[in-house]
Design a protein around this motif. Structure first.
Motif, PDB file in Angstrom:
ATOM      1  N   GLU A   1       3.738  -2.841  -3.079  1.00  0.00           N
ATOM      2  CA  GLU A   1       2.916  -1.627  -3.012  1.00  0.00           C
ATOM      3  C   GLU A   1       1.547  -1.861  -3.670  1.00  0.00           C
ATOM      4  O   GLU A   1       0.531  -1.324  -3.233  1.00  0.00           O
ATOM      5  CB  GLU A   1       3.579  -0.444  -3.748  1.00  0.00           C
ATOM      6  CG  GLU A   1       4.930  -0.025  -3.199  1.00  0.00           C
ATOM      7  CD  GLU A   1       6.075  -0.890  -3.693  1.00  0.00           C
ATOM      8  OE1 GLU A   1       6.209  -1.042  -4.914  1.00  0.00           O
ATOM      9  OE2 GLU A   1       6.806  -1.444  -2.859  1.00  0.00           O
TER      10      GLU A   1
ATOM     11  N   GLU B   1      -0.572  -3.642  -1.310  1.00  0.00           N
ATOM     12  CA  GLU B   1      -0.984  -2.715  -0.259  1.00  0.00           C
ATOM     13  C   GLU B   1      -2.186  -1.890  -0.729  1.00  0.00           C
ATOM     14  O   GLU B   1      -3.166  -1.711  -0.009  1.00  0.00           O
ATOM     15  CB  GLU B   1       0.178  -1.785   0.082  1.00  0.00           C
ATOM     16  CG  GLU B   1      -0.074  -0.968   1.328  1.00  0.00           C
ATOM     17  CD  GLU B   1       1.089  -0.038   1.669  1.00  0.00           C
ATOM     18  OE1 GLU B   1       1.048   0.544   2.728  1.00  0.00           O
ATOM     19  OE2 GLU B   1       2.016   0.091   0.844  1.00  0.00           O
ATOM     20  N   THR B   2      -2.107  -1.413  -1.992  1.00  0.00           N
ATOM     21  CA  THR B   2      -3.219  -0.618  -2.546  1.00  0.00           C
ATOM     22  C   THR B   2      -4.502  -1.443  -2.553  1.00  0.00           C
ATOM     23  O   THR B   2      -5.569  -0.975  -2.159  1.00  0.00           O
ATOM     24  CB  THR B   2      -2.881  -0.199  -3.996  1.00  0.00           C
ATOM     25  OG1 THR B   2      -1.580   0.348  -4.003  1.00  0.00           O
ATOM     26  CG2 THR B   2      -3.875   0.808  -4.526  1.00  0.00           C
TER      27      THR B   2
ATOM     28  N   ARG C   1      -5.851  -1.964   0.936  1.00  0.00           N
ATOM     29  CA  ARG C   1      -6.354  -0.744   1.532  1.00  0.00           C
ATOM     30  C   ARG C   1      -7.747  -0.398   0.996  1.00  0.00           C
ATOM     31  O   ARG C   1      -8.595   0.133   1.689  1.00  0.00           O
ATOM     32  CB  ARG C   1      -5.381   0.402   1.260  1.00  0.00           C
ATOM     33  CG  ARG C   1      -5.456   1.494   2.320  1.00  0.00           C
ATOM     34  CD  ARG C   1      -4.450   2.591   2.157  1.00  0.00           C
ATOM     35  NE  ARG C   1      -4.239   2.977   0.795  1.00  0.00           N
ATOM     36  CZ  ARG C   1      -3.044   2.998   0.201  1.00  0.00           C
ATOM     37  NH1 ARG C   1      -1.970   2.652   0.872  1.00  0.00           N
ATOM     38  NH2 ARG C   1      -2.901   3.362  -1.045  1.00  0.00           N
ATOM     39  N   GLN C   2      -7.966  -0.730  -0.279  1.00  0.00           N
ATOM     40  CA  GLN C   2      -9.250  -0.369  -0.903  1.00  0.00           C
ATOM     41  C   GLN C   2     -10.388  -1.266  -0.455  1.00  0.00           C
ATOM     42  O   GLN C   2     -11.542  -0.881  -0.501  1.00  0.00           O
ATOM     43  CB  GLN C   2      -9.116  -0.419  -2.426  1.00  0.00           C
ATOM     44  CG  GLN C   2      -8.463   0.833  -2.992  1.00  0.00           C
ATOM     45  CD  GLN C   2      -8.368   0.767  -4.494  1.00  0.00           C
ATOM     46  OE1 GLN C   2      -7.800  -0.184  -5.037  1.00  0.00           O
ATOM     47  NE2 GLN C   2      -8.890   1.742  -5.172  1.00  0.00           N
TER      48      GLN C   2
END
Lengths: 670, 321
Positions: free
Chosen positions: A543, A546-547, A550-551
């Motif tokens: 996760e 993923e963060t 995504r940023q």
């Protein structure tokens, strides 16, 4: 400083009035009140709401006599209320004939400052505004990627809207608008309406503006980012326009630091009127950008005096007529000769000049002079009163607060880091800069100065610097060594698991730009790995990755490689999704049927299986494919039939067929 | 010199709205979503959303100002468009003859409401204005109208007359010039809203038309026309009386409906409820915007919109009067 005669109007309501908004006062000649009403009406940017900042906007129009005018408005809340007890907005509007503007190269900020300084507007005569000169260096300092993108996109003739900058002060927004306009030939300003805030639910005519949300039409949307990064991806229209915009933006990227200042100065000279509606004007802007910049004019040599005078007497006579560069040359000459009486007078004059402030071109010439000076000072002379008073005045002359790294880099040379028994003028300037109060230098400039002053100073500077300032410095620095120092320090703080630093790094695109600046190849990947590793924390989780992904906007290949190398177990689907969706965004497929289908497919692929072994996974995949194939075939048949007969007919057909089969079965059973 | 075209309005307006200066147009829009949320009985279950990001953000802003900051919208300075979707409660699923064994999924009525909100005094200006032209265009292209009339504009009734007269003349000259509408009447449905019912003097004026049997007083719809006539008759301006005749001459009588409305409603004490001697829900704060005193209880705000929706989309919403 120059003066312009401006016509003016005040738009709003009278105290306790039941009337609608209107021009309530204005200058009389040559523009009539109806002219002001028309122009203010045409370029309104939206109703001013409660808690809104002052709005500044520009407009343009042609008067009844065919003369072109450029206007600037400042809208703010009134102290009064209308008949219904509502606070209303008051707009102060000034406009200047276009023909007067190019001569003074007036910037929007300068016009706003002049209006602000003027205070009340007297009637009915025009108002005289004292406008500051065109400051190319200041504008160059405000140029960011977003400004470059905005300037390039304006050339398509469409509106450009910047979102996500609600937190900025309206003056900062005005500087941005000015910087974007400065990246186009000055002649475009004749038809450029900009505004520090617009309401997108209003049908306005503002070409470049800030808003909370972009209008749902062909307006280009640019997202404001703290690091100023932006890139034009999707330009609708013909391939030619697209390539043209990309080229303009790319060419602008080639100009940095002093070159950008020179470019802005050059573009300010392009004063013939241009129109965004004329493709040929926009095309010629690109060719203009690609022309080699004109060589700076040779410095005028001092005119020989009719009768040679003694140096001290001569300076007394001519000092007041000398340019700052000539005066500085004389000071250096006096130091070289160690002519103390003359030195005292010259330094005094230099200090006066520095306190009064000098124009930017002179400041640049003085910086060049210091940069090329071979003058060195023995250490025993450093405490002499002449030198003690000269160096602060020189720093005052060379820089304006806040000092940026670009300014310093125009003065110092890499070899100034080496210490010798004697110090050169640049080193003295650097030492003096290190003594300035904190707010006089930008964070990056502080690091740069500390780096030139020695390792100890650098260490102490780094230890005192707040996380945000350090990040700001890493993005602003244009010199490899201090950038590397800043980046190393950020990574060191990241590994201390300071959540604040992790957030800041996340908001700043994970140091992509500074790392790209200082490292390449494997070293760059190593840097990215360190950043990802530190931000993932311990134990690393999918996760977290993923963060991070995504940023990051536009994940570069080497960052992808670093992400793969640092990926925690079971994060393959996260990686795949992030990379593919990034490609989808880059190709402008987001929100399209293909983009949505890809997203769906990725979501299905990411559905966790129940602890499969490797062979199980393969079998499952095959089964999946076979399971998928059956309904797909059925669907294909159904779609074909539906296409042939229509949905209802197909339903009826199935119903009739079912009844027939039932009848056959019943008959057979009997 | 080329003038850039304005950013285009994405939707043609279904419903247009107009009214004089300070007649409460923006406040009407601001309280619409609150009214829909608060509705009970036959109108329960309706809600409003923005049809795009811009309208969504405007909706949020209007709601926030009304409910959180407790202030009214500032005077509208420029033509503003709102594209909203009003979504009703889902109807019961239907059975169809070719598949009688299953019920079709329930469907919620969904109506696009595109409003154009402009400064009230636009029609009062004699000179040409871009906004005025756009507002006229929106009145011509829309099929439903909301006309707001402020009965509390002391001595300003003549403005209201001028506002109505100019707008109707402009619209009629564009629509009735050819033979499309043979009966010589405009084809719109029009909801005439007599606003600011919460003002103490309006409440007093409406006393004999008011239904006191409810939590808050309200003028029933069948009394609204008579109340409007009384408001106009009490005004000393001789043009006032013509307003109603002008409306009924321009539109089919069956397509006009009157509503007595209030965007914020009367003040109701949380413990004691509504007090006829202390009805005002507005507090005057020196040097600041006027504040809303208590809870916002919109009166007859959603009803005109739902009525227009039913008239314009009888299939989706079920026609009733």
């Amino acid at each position: 400083m120059s003066t312009v005669r401006a016509q003016w109007a005040i738009h709003g309501k009278l105290d306790r009035s039941w009337e609608e908004y209107a021009v309530i006062d204005s200058s009389h000649e040559p523009l009539a009140r109806s002219d002001f009403t028309r122009i203010i009406d045409l370029f309104k940017s939206g109703t001013m709401e409660a808690h809104e900042q002052t709005k500044v906007g520009t407009s343009y129009f042609t008067g009844a006599d065919g003369q072109s005018w450029v206007g600037l408005s400042r809208q703010s809340e009134s102290d009064s209320r209308d008949g219904l007890g509502r606070i209303f907005a008051i707009t102060e509007f000034v406009c200047v004939p276009w023909r007067e503007l190019p001569a003074s190269r007036v910037s929007y900020r300068a016009l706003y400052d002049a209006l602000n300084k003027r205070g009340g507007l007297p009637g009915p005569q025009p108002v005289i505004l004292e406008v500051a000169g065109y400051d190319a260096a200041y504008l160059a300092g405000k140029v960011t990627d977003i400004a470059r993108a905005a300037a390039a996109l304006l050339l398509t003739g469409e509106h450009v809207c910047v979102v996500g900058a609600d937190h900025l002060d309206f003056r900062e927004r005005l500087d941005f608008l000015d910087a974007a306009a400065a990246l186009l030939p000055y002649g475009f300003r004749r038809e450029l309406a900009v505004s520090t805030w617009t309401s997108s639910s209003t049908r306005h005519r503002i070409r470049l503006s800030f808003a909370e949300v972009a209008p749902p039409d062909s307006t280009f949307k640019l997202q404001w980012r703290p690091d100023g990064s932006a890139r034009v991806h999707d330009v609708p229209g013909s391939e030619r326009i697209r390539s043209y915009v990309m080229q303009y933006e790319e060419t602008l990227r080639g100009y940095q630091g002093q070159a950008m200042t020179n470019l802005i100065g050059f573009l300010a000279g392009q004063i013939e009127p241009r129109s965004f509606e004329k493709p040929e004007d926009c095309r010629s802007a690109l060719s203009l950008l690609r022309e080699p910049l004109p060589e700076p004019q040779p410095k005028p040599r001092p005119q020989p005096l009719p009768k040679p005078l003694e140096p001290a007497v001569r300076d007394q006579h001519t000092m007041s007529a000398k340019s700052p560069v000539q005066l500085l040359e004389d000071v250096l000459d006096a130091f070289r000769r160690w002519d103390r009486p003359r030195l005292g007078q010259l330094i005094l004059r230099l200090r006066e000049l520095a306190d009064a402030g000098i124009p930017d071109p002179d400041r640049l010439s003085c910086r060049q002079l210091v940069r090329t000076s071979r003058l060195r000072f023995q250490s025993y002379r450093l405490n002499l009163p002449e030198l003690q008073s000269f160096v602060p005045s020189l720093v005052n002359l060379l820089f304006t607060a806040p000092v940026q790294t670009g300014d310093i880099m125009e003065v110092i040379l890499p070899e100034d880091k080496e210490r010798r028994p004697t110090l050169n003028l640049r080193q003295l300037v650097c030492e003096e800069l290190a003594l300035l109060p904190g707010d006089q230098l930008s964070p990056a400039a502080k690091l740069l100065v500390a780096d030139f002053s020695g390792r100890k100073q650098l260490q102490s500077m780094l230890s005192e610097m707040a996380d945000e300032k350090l990040m700001e410095a890493a993005y602003e620095l244009q010199s490899e060594v201090p950038t590397r120092i800043a980046v190393d320090e950020i990574i060191r703080r990241l590994f201390q698991e300071k959540s604040n630093m992790i957030d800041i790094v996340g908001q700043s695109n994970y140091l992509l730009r500074p790392i790209r600046f200082i490292a390449s190849g494997e070293e760059r990947i190593r840097y990215y790995r360190n950043v990802i590793n530190a931000c993932l924390g311990s134990p690393p989780r999918p996760e977290g990755l993923e963060t991070i992904l995504r940023q990051v906007s536009e994940i570069p290949e080497d960052f992808r490689a670093a992400a793969v190398l640092e990926a925690p177990p079971r994060s393959s689907s996260v990686l795949l999704t992030a990379i593919v969706m990034d490609d989808v965004r880059r190709q402008g497929l987001e929100g399209t049927p293909t983009g949505i289908a890809i997203d769906d497919r990725l979501s299905r692929m990411a559905t966790p299986a129940t602890e499969p072994t490797q062979t199980d996974e393969q079998t499952d995949d095959q089964d999946d494919d076979q399971d998928d194939e059956k309904p797909r075939r059925l669907n294909r048949v159904r779609n074909t039939l539906e296409g042939l007969f229509g949905v209802r007919f197909f339903g009826i057909l199935v119903f009739v067929f079912a009844i027939a089969m039932t009848v056959v079965l019943v008959v057979r059973l009997r | 010199m080329a003038l850039p075209s304005p950013n285009p309005t994405p939707h043609e307006p279904d419903i247009a709205m107009w009214g004089g200066v300070g007649s409460g147009k923006t406040a009407f829009l601001a309280s619409l979503s609150v009214a829909l949320n608060r509705a009970e009985g036959a109108n329960e279950g309706w809600r409003i959303i923005g049809a795009d990001d811009v309208s969504n953000s405007e909706l949020t802003r209007l709601r926030t100002n009304l409910l959180e900051h407790r202030i009214f919208p500032r005077p509208t300075d420029v033509l503003t468009s709102y594209n909203w979707l009003v979504i009703g409660p889902p109807t019961r699923g239907r059975r169809v003859w070719w598949a009688p064994w299953k019920r079709h999924p329930a469907r919620a009525p969904k109506i696009t409401f595109s409003f154009l909100d402009g400064p009230g005094g636009l029609f009062g200006k004699s000179e040409y204005s871009v906004s005025k032209e756009e507002l006229i265009k929106s009145l011509v292209k829309s099929r439903g109208l909301i006309y707001l009339f402020d009965p509390d504009r002391r001595g300003q009734i003549s403005d209201a007359f001028k506002n109505l007269d100019v707008a109707l003349r402009e619209v009629e000259s564009q629509m009735l010039g050819d033979d499309k509408y043979l009966d010589g009447k405009l084809p719109h449905y029009i909801a005439v809203c007599i606003t600011k019912y919460d003002e103490p003097n309006i409440l007093r004026l409406a006393e004999e038309y008011t239904d006191h049997g409810l939590e808050l007083p309200r003028v029933p719809d069948d009394q609204a026309r008579d109340f409007f006539r009384e408001v106009l008759a009490r005004d000393l301006d001789q043009n006032a009386g013509i307003i109603m005749r002008l409306l009924e001459a321009s539109f089919h009588e069956s397509r006009i409906k009157y509503f007595v409305t209030s965007s914020i409603g009367m003040y109701a004490d949380p413990d004691k409820g509504f007090d006829p001697d202390d009805p005002s829900n507005i507090i005057d704060v020196p040097g600041q915007d006027q504040k809303i005193r208590g809870a916002v209880h919109p009166i007859n705000i959603m009803e005109p919109v739902i009525w227009l929706g039913r008239m314009l989309y009888p299939k989706t919403m079920g026609r009733e009067r």
